[in-house]
Design an enzyme around this catalytic site. Structure first.
Site, mmCIF file in Angstrom:
data_model
loop_
_atom_site.group_PDB
_atom_site.id
_atom_site.type_symbol
_atom_site.label_atom_id
_atom_site.label_comp_id
_atom_site.label_asym_id
_atom_site.label_seq_id
_atom_site.Cartn_x
_atom_site.Cartn_y
_atom_site.Cartn_z
ATOM 1 N N ASP A 232 0.812 -1.212 0.000
ATOM 2 C CA ASP A 232 0.000 0.000 0.000
ATOM 3 C C ASP A 232 0.851 1.271 0.000
ATOM 4 O O ASP A 232 1.868 1.345 0.702
ATOM 5 C CB ASP A 232 -0.860 -0.029 1.277
ATOM 6 N N GLU A 274 14.805 1.626 -2.889
ATOM 7 C CA GLU A 274 15.655 0.762 -2.052
ATOM 8 C C GLU A 274 14.804 -0.166 -1.198
ATOM 9 O O GLU A 274 15.128 -1.343 -1.016
ATOM 10 C CB GLU A 274 16.566 1.606 -1.156
HETATM 11 C C1 NOJ Z 1 -4.373 3.240 -0.487
HETATM 12 C C2 NOJ Z 1 -5.544 2.380 -0.152
HETATM 13 O O1 NOJ Z 1 -5.970 1.705 -1.307
HETATM 14 C C3 NOJ Z 1 -6.599 3.290 0.409
HETATM 15 O O2 NOJ Z 1 -7.835 2.653 0.553
HETATM 16 C C4 NOJ Z 1 -6.097 3.828 1.721
HETATM 17 O O3 NOJ Z 1 -7.033 4.745 2.236
HETATM 18 C C5 NOJ Z 1 -4.755 4.530 1.543
HETATM 19 N N1 NOJ Z 1 -3.848 3.795 0.731
HETATM 20 C C6 NOJ Z 1 -4.092 4.736 2.877
HETATM 21 O O4 NOJ Z 1 -3.658 3.502 3.372
#
Ligand code: NOJ
Length: 583
Positions: A232, A274
């Site tokens: 993420d 990295e």
């Molecule tokens: C991307 C995720 O897909 C989203 O749902 C989330 O709110 C943000 N990252 C923060 O983790």
């Protein structure tokens, strides 16, 4: 029939040195591995299937529906976070990276899910959220208390004391979710950085202890049998140590909006690469140590530039990183009014930038963006699935897109729970809310669309579930689901895995692409992206006067699978897509 054909194709490819669509012969290992041609089906656990009637989807619910995935032809799934969380950002705020969120079930439920998936031939990829934890995580509590060993787990700063004595945050960085990216902590008497909500403090990746703690997390889940991770917000991992003000973008005067600054010090820093390399090494080492299970892979989430994403695959020194840096261009770079050239350009630019020897990937939707039916209109659902599933490489489908589910845009302010939507307030919430795309999966026309027996579900079910649901689409003569399933069946053929690829705009509104290999029948996808009927001549594109036979057609198409068509005069209805075999 399948295996021998693949072998023949592989053999000739390995001896030809030719560049395939997204795969080259030098990369034979990846080429025959499980993941470069897979469809990854994203499950949003909270909304997929509720097994215990509390109105919230859970692990047992997912396990009970894995047979559905297998029957559809899905062989891999990635799950949005299932870990312990106060659910401020619905699981993207994790308070224990090694525990299951109780409302989703237990560790045993997870193990059962993994076992069932394994039996059904489905790989499970988990969401890894390294940039930030929850403010309820014990690491944050210890860091806030300056407990030895944890002082620098997060990004802390005294702030700036102005001439009038007022203390302000160290810089002008806004959070992705609106408002300052800094929050004052009364206990520690310092500001901490949070690129998302204030309940999601950013971890400090310049601290080797943080890196080590996260390696432990990855190994924990790898040992449980997962096939890899979707990582993420990876491009947010590092910030410039100077913590300087960012230049203004000029896009808005609202200093609380994420658009206010150009994120040159808080995003896409070279150190990100990295970390990606570090995690890739960890995965490769684990795969090498456990060859009885498939290659463990990494897919990364970053809304970043093409050059950066290409470097994620492999940097200029040839160091490999993310197996699949998510390609969001069908979400971000084409819209309902885009023309054929826009689509062709969208596809070509990825293939051009992607370093040789890697697998392309195409993401058509996710839990953060409007659904296909809402972005392009319901008439485009089949054509967009044809596009997604007949391009070379990996395809990523968000749950419900196989049915053409529609965003529930009418959700009221009172029903709205998404943090960025709550942050911008009642007037603007509809512009940013992600709730409409996260409503429960529509299984059937029973209570709550078969998602849950609860009196109230965490988000309301879209009222169109009475007509738009899986059960109805299974029994209908033609349906989006059947089209989707037929496309997955077609993907199994060798030509879809290894066929050479070329794509062209035929007219302003119609484009076509071809998967071909000498002595094999080519597969042609042709798509009309306009709201009007279009007549096209494919003869030049196909270069030989040949006959087309329909393989897959859309729900409302006048063409039936098996029907022969003249390539020289093909009439396509508005938003129609067709997949044909060239004979
Ligand atoms: C991307 C995720 O897909 C989203 O749902 C989330 O709110 C943000 N990252 C923060 O983790």
């Amino acid at each position: 029939m399948r295996a021998p054909l693949i072998q023949i194709l592989l053999f000739s490819l390995l001896n030809s040195g030719s560049i395939m669509a997204g795969l080259v012969k030098s990369d034979t290992e990846d080429f025959i591995d499980w993941w470069p041609h897979t469809v990854f089906y994203q499950i949003y656990p909270r909304s997929f299937k509720d097994s215990n009637g509390d109105g919230i989807g859970d692990l047992k619910g997912i396990t009970s529906k894995l047979r559905y995935l297998a029957d559809t032809g899905i062989t891999a799934t990635w799950l949005s976070p299932i870990f312990q969380s106060p659910m401020i950002d619905f699981g993207y705020d994790i308070s224990d990276y090694k525990a299951i969120q109780p409302e989703y079930g237990t560790m045993q439920d997870f193990e059962e899910l993994i076992d069932t998936a394994f039996e059904l031939g489905i790989k499970v990829v988990l969401d890894f959220v390294p940039n930030h934890s929850s403010d309820q995580h014990e690491w944050f509590k210890k860091s806030a208390a300056r407990e030895p060993g944890y002082e620098d787990f997060y990004v802390w700063h005294d702030g700036i004391v102005q001439e009038n004595g007022t203390r302000v945050p160290p810089n002008n960085w806004p959070s992705v979710f609106y408002g300052s990216a800094w929050e004052w902590h009364e206990g520690r008497e310092q500001y901490y950085l949070h690129q998302f909500t204030k309940e999601q403090p950013d971890l400090n990746y310049r601290n080797p202890k943080v890196v080590q703690a996260m390696d432990d997390v990855l190994l924990f889940w790898l040992n449980k049998g997962v096939a890899g991770f979707r990582i993420d917000a990876v491009n947010h991992l590092f910030e410039d140590e100077s913590l300087k003000d960012e230049p203004l973008s000029g896009k808005t005067t609202d200093s609380l909006s994420y658009d206010y600054t150009k994120h040159i010090y808080s995003r896409d820093l070279p150190e990100v690469l990295e970390m990606i390399h570090h995690w890739r090494q960890l995965l490769d080492d684990f795969s090498a140590k456990h060859p009885e299970r498939p290659t463990r892979i990494m897919m990364t989430e970053a809304y970043a530039g093409l050059t950066q994403l290409a470097d994620y695959y492999e940097d200029s020194n040839g160091v490999r990183g993310s197996h699949l840096p998510f390609n969001f261009h069908f979400i971000t770079d084409v819209k309902g009014d885009s023309d054929a050239r826009d689509y062709v350009y969208n596809v070509e630019k990825w293939l051009i930038y992607m370093p040789r020897g890697h697998a392309a990937n195409w993401v058509m939707g996710n839990h953060d963006n409007p659904r296909v039916a809402s972005r392009f209109g319901p008439a485009s659902v089949d054509a967009m699935n044809m596009l997604l599933l007949t391009l070379p490489g990996v395809a990523v489908t968000y749950n419900g897109e196989e049915l053409g589910m529609v965003d529930y845009r009418e959700l009221s302010w009172e029903e709205t729970v998404d943090p960025p939507a709550r942050n911008v307030g009642e007037k603007l919430y509809q512009e940013v809310s992600r709730d409409p795309v996260r409503t429960p999966f529509q299984w059937n026309n029973e209570t709550n669309a078969g998602f849950s027996t609860a009196a109230k579900t965490w988000l309301p079910v879209h009222p169109n579930y009475l007509e738009l649901n899986l059960e109805a689409q299974k029994v209908a003569n033609r349906s989006h689901y059947q089209v989707y399933k037929d496309l997955l069946e077609l993907r199994k053929s060798a030509i879809m895995r290894v066929g050479r690829f070329n794509i062209e705009p035929l007219t302003r509104w119609v484009f076509a692409f071809k998967r071909s290999y000498p002595n094999f029948e080519s597969i042609i996808t042709v798509i009309n992206v306009s709201d009007k009927e279009q007549l096209v001549d494919l003869s030049e594109f196909l270069s030989q006067p040949k006959k087309l036979v329909v393989e897959v057609s859309g729900v409302d198409s006048k063409y039936q699978p098996g029907q022969s068509l003249a390539a020289s005069a093909l009439l396509l209805a508005a938003r129609e897509g067709l997949v044909c075999r060239l004979v």
